[in-house]
Design a protein around this motif. Sequence first.
Motif, PDB file in Angstrom:
ATOM      1  N   UNK A   1       0.942  -1.192   0.007  1.00 41.42           N
ATOM      2  CA  UNK A   1       0.061   0.079   0.160  1.00 41.42           C
ATOM      3  C   UNK A   1       1.014   1.259  -0.017  1.00 41.42           C
ATOM      4  N   UNK A   2       1.751   1.324   0.550  1.00 38.69           N
ATOM      5  CA  UNK A   2       2.943   2.256   0.683  1.00 38.69           C
ATOM      6  C   UNK A   2       3.532   2.461  -0.505  1.00 38.69           C
ATOM      7  N   UNK A   3       3.905   1.415  -1.472  1.00 37.16           N
ATOM      8  CA  UNK A   3       4.298   1.809  -2.623  1.00 37.16           C
ATOM      9  C   UNK A   3       3.410   2.249  -3.678  1.00 37.16           C
ATOM     10  N   UNK A   4       2.150   1.894  -3.546  1.00 38.39           N
ATOM     11  CA  UNK A   4       1.035   2.290  -4.452  1.00 38.39           C
ATOM     12  C   UNK A   4       0.712   3.750  -4.136  1.00 38.39           C
ATOM     13  N   UNK A   5       0.822   4.024  -3.037  1.00 39.87           N
ATOM     14  CA  UNK A   5       0.334   5.575  -2.708  1.00 39.87           C
ATOM     15  C   UNK A   5       1.664   6.380  -2.591  1.00 39.87           C
ATOM     16  N   UNK A   6       2.590   6.013  -3.226  1.00 39.34           N
ATOM     17  CA  UNK A   6       4.034   6.681  -3.558  1.00 39.34           C
ATOM     18  C   UNK A   6       4.452   7.361  -2.212  1.00 39.34           C
ATOM     19  N   UNK A   7       4.743   6.507  -1.139  1.00 41.43           N
ATOM     20  CA  UNK A   7       5.180   6.766   0.273  1.00 41.43           C
ATOM     21  C   UNK A   7       6.902   6.846  -0.356  1.00 41.43           C
ATOM     22  N   UNK A   8       7.496   7.823   0.284  1.00 46.30           N
ATOM     23  CA  UNK A   8       8.793   8.251  -0.351  1.00 46.30           C
ATOM     24  C   UNK A   8       9.909   7.718   0.318  1.00 46.30           C
ATOM     25  N   UNK A   9       9.651   7.135   1.827  1.00 45.98           N
ATOM     26  CA  UNK A   9      10.559   6.334   2.672  1.00 45.98           C
ATOM     27  C   UNK A   9       9.268   5.447   3.582  1.00 45.98           C
ATOM     28  N   UNK A  10      10.165   4.357   3.562  1.00 44.71           N
ATOM     29  CA  UNK A  10       9.626   3.240   4.315  1.00 44.71           C
ATOM     30  C   UNK A  10      10.660   2.559   5.218  1.00 44.71           C
ATOM     31  N   UNK A  11      10.424   2.799   6.662  1.00 41.34           N
ATOM     32  CA  UNK A  11      11.597   1.992   7.456  1.00 41.34           C
ATOM     33  C   UNK A  11      10.753   0.834   8.240  1.00 41.34           C
ATOM     34  N   UNK A  12      11.134  -0.494   7.736  1.00 47.16           N
ATOM     35  CA  UNK A  12      10.789  -1.722   8.489  1.00 47.16           C
ATOM     36  C   UNK A  12      11.436  -1.922   9.809  1.00 47.16           C
ATOM     37  N   UNK A  42      13.582  -4.799   0.404  1.00 44.46           N
ATOM     38  CA  UNK A  42      14.867  -4.784  -0.414  1.00 44.46           C
ATOM     39  C   UNK A  42      14.322  -5.013  -2.097  1.00 44.46           C
ATOM     40  N   UNK A  43      13.424  -5.739  -2.077  1.00 48.26           N
ATOM     41  CA  UNK A  43      13.072  -6.114  -3.451  1.00 48.26           C
ATOM     42  C   UNK A  43      12.345  -4.916  -4.160  1.00 48.26           C
ATOM     43  N   UNK A  44      11.579  -4.309  -3.458  1.00 46.18           N
ATOM     44  CA  UNK A  44      10.721  -2.824  -4.192  1.00 46.18           C
ATOM     45  C   UNK A  44      12.012  -1.883  -4.300  1.00 46.18           C
ATOM     46  N   UNK A  45      12.892  -1.888  -3.473  1.00 46.96           N
ATOM     47  CA  UNK A  45      13.959  -1.001  -3.742  1.00 46.96           C
ATOM     48  C   UNK A  45      14.755  -1.347  -5.027  1.00 46.96           C
ATOM     49  N   UNK A  46      15.077  -2.481  -4.994  1.00 49.21           N
ATOM     50  CA  UNK A  46      15.794  -3.270  -6.144  1.00 49.21           C
ATOM     51  C   UNK A  46      14.929  -3.205  -7.438  1.00 49.21           C
ATOM     52  N   UNK A  47      13.672  -3.543  -7.499  1.00 52.00           N
ATOM     53  CA  UNK A  47      13.000  -3.511  -8.515  1.00 52.00           C
ATOM     54  C   UNK A  47      12.300  -2.419  -9.151  1.00 52.00           C
ATOM     55  N   UNK A  48      11.737  -1.496  -8.192  1.00 49.43           N
ATOM     56  CA  UNK A  48      11.299  -0.297  -8.534  1.00 49.43           C
ATOM     57  C   UNK A  48      11.857   1.058  -7.872  1.00 49.43           C
ATOM     58  N   UNK A  49      12.976   0.982  -7.292  1.00 50.81           N
ATOM     59  CA  UNK A  49      13.773   1.999  -6.767  1.00 50.81           C
ATOM     60  C   UNK A  49      12.954   2.818  -5.620  1.00 50.81           C
TER      61      UNK A  49
END
Length: 320
Positions: A98-109, A153-160
């Motif tokens: 959901x964070x990726x789809x709503x264009x969240x700029x930074x996500x710390x898990x 890690x994968x969202x960062x690698x695949x979608x930046x």
Amino acid sequence: MSTNAFPYKRVFVAGHNGMVGAAVCRLLASSPNVETLTRSRNELDLTDEYAAAAFFREEKPDAVIFAAAKVGGIVANNSYPVEFLSDNAKMAIASIQAAYESKVKRFLFLGSTCIYPRMAPQPIQEDSLLTSALELTNEAYALAKIVGLKLCQYYRQQYGAMFHSAMPTNLYGPGDNYHPDHSHVLPALLRRFHEAKTSDLPSVTIWGTGTPRREFLHVDDLAKAIVHLMRIDNPPDWVNVGTSIDVSILELAQMVAKTVGYEGRILTDPTKPDGTPRKLTDTTLLKGTGWRPTIELEDGLKTTYGDFLARQSAGVLRAV
Ligand SMILES: NC(=O)c1ccc[n+]([C@@H]2O[C@H](COP(=O)([O-])OP(=O)(O)OC[C@H]3O[C@@H](n4cnc5c(N)ncnc54)[C@H](OP(=O)(O)O)[C@@H]3O)[C@@H](O)[C@H]2O)c1
């Protein structure tokens, strides 16, 4: 560390009622530009992917600090592995997506050092992840946390996407859980020594030989590490957060006894199992980015005991 320059305005702190989430909110409160978004589990169940997606669409946070989790001790982890794996994996996947789809700029898990193999060489480095089997008693929880950190890690690698993770060691501080059976070792000792003092008990017996060594980080130091990591341009995909200083359980018991003013004897019970002899994180990677813990264990224990007493007298001590 000042948070004035925190680069995100609308920050969703998932799990803000928990020990970690509350510490993050306290720290962000000192930053005038930050608007903290919070929801309790009753208001927003993050295991519900539709509810999570709707929340992110409507509120459009700029950044997320993900401190929500179904957390528990060995007994709970052993009894409910289904819920520990499925609830934690569901809430991580739903929120990250959901964070990726709503264009969240930074996500710390947030995960924990239980993600590392049972036999990882000490001190534990980040690259020991997935090199051998996990500790069985918290395998379900660790697997869910590995899913979360790998998905970031994968969202960062695949979608930046700038999604990354932090793996704290054992934490303590305000708002800890003081349940007589389910709490972690530090709050459990604090409560036991406090009760021994108020009941005038001549001795307190600690579980095992007292020789295993463990590391403890004050939750306010973790909050500062989180804010620090979120300001870095190119943070590690996942990074250990700890002090890299350990104490034996007996030394910890002595420090706790001194903190609460208990003057009786401290006994050990070698008939009880000790667990892993040593568990220490290597924090070279995080220290290389300029972060250092600031709260000495002795000082942290004093303020944590103050918080324990204040909550106890207000009737809001957490014991779940
Ligand atoms: N405590 C430690 O020693 C320690 C050590 C290393 C790592 N960590 C990590 O730090 C993170 C936070 O831990 P913590 O100690 O702060 O835990 P905590 O005090 O138990 O807080 C967890 C929070 O998660 C929320 N939550 C649980 N299930 C939820 C759901 N389905 N939907 C929405 N929110 C939900 C709870 O909300 P409600 O209060 O509204 O129910 C609670 O506020 C976890 O990832 C944990 O692994 C903790």
